[in-house]
Design an enzyme around this catalytic site. Structure first.
Site, PDB file in Angstrom:
ATOM      1  N   ARG A 152       0.855  -1.180   0.000  1.00 40.03           N
ATOM      2  CA  ARG A 152       0.000   0.000   0.000  1.00 40.03           C
ATOM      3  C   ARG A 152       0.891   1.230   0.000  1.00 40.03           C
ATOM      4  NH1 ARG A 152       2.367   1.800   3.586  1.00 40.03           N
ATOM      5  NH2 ARG A 152       0.788   3.369   3.952  1.00 40.03           N
ATOM      6  N   GLY A 153       0.260   2.391  -0.196  1.00 38.68           N
ATOM      7  CA  GLY A 153       1.010   3.614  -0.432  1.00 38.68           C
ATOM      8  C   GLY A 153       1.079   3.859  -1.923  1.00 38.68           C
ATOM      9  N   ALA A 154       0.738   5.075  -2.344  1.00 38.55           N
ATOM     10  CA  ALA A 154       0.581   5.355  -3.775  1.00 38.55           C
ATOM     11  C   ALA A 154       1.803   4.974  -4.614  1.00 38.55           C
ATOM     12  CB  ALA A 154       0.219   6.828  -3.970  1.00 38.55           C
TER      13      ALA A 154
ATOM     14  N   ASN B 241      -5.646  12.241   0.795  1.00 36.03           N
ATOM     15  CA  ASN B 241      -4.788  11.403   1.637  1.00 36.03           C
ATOM     16  C   ASN B 241      -5.673  10.612   2.587  1.00 36.03           C
ATOM     17  OD1 ASN B 241      -2.106  10.557   2.358  1.00 36.03           O
ATOM     18  ND2 ASN B 241      -2.321  11.709   4.262  1.00 36.03           N
TER      19      ASN B 241
ATOM     20  N   ASP C 174      -2.094  10.464  -1.864  1.00 30.63           N
ATOM     21  CA  ASP C 174      -2.371   9.517  -2.939  1.00 30.63           C
ATOM     22  C   ASP C 174      -2.719  10.215  -4.244  1.00 30.63           C
ATOM     23  OD1 ASP C 174      -2.896   6.418  -1.844  1.00 30.63           O
ATOM     24  OD2 ASP C 174      -2.900   7.972  -0.323  1.00 30.63           O
TER      25      ASP C 174
END
Length: 375
Positions: A53-55, A253, A243
Site C-alpha cells: 500500500r502507499g501510492a 490522503n 495519494d
C-alpha cells in the site's frame, strides 16, 4: 531502509529472475513476513488487500503485475486485460494509473515476443526512479527541518505525521518520512508524533515500526490528539504524504488528514505535503468533488487486530452487533489549508502556479489536453 540492521526494499525481483518479492504489510508490526507474487491475480490481490500500500508502491507493484501478466499471455488483448484488472484495484491512488499507462504505452510498441523482457525492465526502471525521487524529496524536506532546528537548537524538532507515507509506502526512503530519516541521520534531533490512523492503524502498525527500526524517536498518539498537541506548541511541523494531488493543489490522503490540516491552520503550524510528481493529477482541478474516494469493508471498522499476552495474534470485534458502518478510505484537504509541497524538484506553494512552476512541461501539456477535452 533498515530492518534489524539490514537494508531492505519493499519490492524486488527474486533470485529466479521473474517472481516478485514483497513485504506482506498486513502482518506488521507483529511479524516480518515476505510474499512471492507469481501472477497477475496475485499482484492485484496484494494491492487490494493492502499487502502492499502507499501510492508510489502501488504503482510499482502494478507495473510488475503487468510484467507477470506478460509471462502468461503477451497478446494485445492480454495487455489491455491486465491493465484494466490492475487499474480497478485501488481507485484513489493516481500512481496506479500513471504506472499502468506507462507500461501499456511501452508494450504497445513492443513486439509480443519481447514484451516479457521489456515489461520487467520498465517496472525495474520505475522502481529505481521512485528511490531517487524519494531521496530528492528527503534532501529538500530536510532543509525545512534544519531551519526549524536552527531557530530552537536546544530541543528536538517535533513533527506530526498521519498514516504511513514512509519507506513501506514506497520502494525506499518514503515521501513524508524521507526528510525525517535524513535529518536524523545528519544528527538533527527529531521527534515524531505518529497518529495511529484508524481504522487500519497504518501509523501505529507501520510508521512506528519503521521509525523504531531506524532509531528515530517517536510517540504513537490516538488520532484525535493532534489538535491538542498543536494548541500547546508541541508540534513544529506537520508533514504527510498523498495519494493524489490535483492541478490546483487539493490533496487526497488517508481519512483524517483534513482534520489535521484544519487544526494546523487554526494554530499556525506549518502543514506540508510530500509527494513525487507522478502523484499529481494534472487533468483534475477540484479535488473535493472530483477525486473518487475509495470505500472499504465494514470489518476494518468493526474489528481490530492485536497480540494477546501469550503472543497470539487475534482479530476481535469492537462494535456492537447490528450497528451500521461507513468506511471512507480517504478525504480531501483543500489547497488553502496546505502550506506547501515537498517534491523531488524542490518546494512550492500549494497552488496551480506553484506546481506549474516546478513541473512546467506537465502543466502545459495537461492544459492543452483539458482544452481539447472541453472542445
Amino acid at each position: 531502509m533498515k530492518v534489524d540492521g539490514i537494508h531492505r526494499r519493499t519490492i524486488w525481483v527474486d533470485a529466479d529472475g521473474w517472481s516478485v518479492g514483497i513485504i506482506d504489510q498486513t502482518a506488521l508490526p507483529f511479524e516480518f513476513r515476505t510474499r512471492r507474487l507469481t501472477s497477475l491475480e496475485e499482484a492485484a490481490e496484494a494491492i487490494t488487500t493492502m499487502a502492499v500500500r502507499g501510492a508510489p508502491l502501488i504503482g510499482v507493484t502494478a507495473a510488475y503485475g503487468m510484467a507477470l501478466a506478460m509471462r502468461a499471455d503477451a497478446t494485445d488483448r492480454a495487455v489491455e486485460a491486465a491493465h484494466d484488472r490492475l487499474l480497478a484495484t485501488r481507485p484513489t491512488a493516481v500512481n496506479l494509473r500513471w504506472g499502468l499507462a506507462r507500461l501499456r504505452e511501452v508494450l504497445s510498441v513492443t513486439p509480443p515476443a519481447d514484451r516479457v523482457r521489456r515489461a520487467y525492465a520498465e517496472a525495474a526502471a520505475i522502481a529505481e526512479e521512485d528511490v531517487e525521487v524519494c531521496r530528492a524529496i528527503g534532501r529538500h524536506g530536510m532543509e525545512l527541518i534544519r531551519g526549524l532546528h536552527k531557530r530552537n537548537p536546544h530541543r528536538p524538532v517535533n513533527l506530526l505525521t498521519h498514516c504511513n507515507a514512509g519507506w513501506l509506502a514506497t520502494v525506499d526512503w518514503g515521501t513524508a518520512t524521507a526528510p525525517i530519516y535524513m535529518a536524523h541521520d545528519a544528527g538533527i534531533p527529531v521527534h515524531v508524533w505518529v497518529d495511529e490512523t484508524r481504522p487500519r492503524s497504518q501509523g501505529a502498525f507501520l510508521t512506528a515500526w519503521e521509525l523504531g527500526h531506524h532509531g528515530v524517536p517517536h510517540t504513537v498518539v490516538a488520532d484525535n490528539t493532534g489538535g491538542h498537541l498543536m494548541q500547546h506548541g508541541l508540534v513544529d511541523l506537520a508533514v504527510v504524504g498523498t495519494d493524489r494531488v490535483t492541478a490546483r493543489g487539493d490533496v487526497a490522503n488517508k481519512i483524517g488528514t483534513y482534520l489535521k490540516a484544519l487544526a494546523a491552520h487554526d494554530t499556525g503550524v506549518p502543514f506540508w505535503v510530500a509527494l513525487p510528481g507522478s502523484t499529481i493529477d494534472w487533468l483534475l482541478e477540484d479535488g473535493v468533488h472530483g477525486i473518487p474516494i475509495e470505500t472499504r469493508g465494514d470489518e476494518e471498522v468493526t474489528e481490530i487486530t492485536g497480540r494477546t499476552a501469550d503472543g497470539r495474534i487475534e482479530r476481535v470485534r469492537i462494535v456492537a452487533d447490528g450497528s451500521p458502518v461507513a468506511n471512507y478510505g480517504f478525504d480531501v484537504t483543500p489547497a488553502r489549508l496546505v502550506t506547501g509541497f515537498i517534491t523531488e524538484r524542490g518546494l512550492c506553494a500549494a497552488s496551480q502556479e506553484g506546481l506549474a512552476g516546478l513541473f512546467p512541461d506537465q502543466a502545459e501539456r495537461s492544459a492543452r489536453q483539458r482544452v481539447a477535452n472541453d472542445a
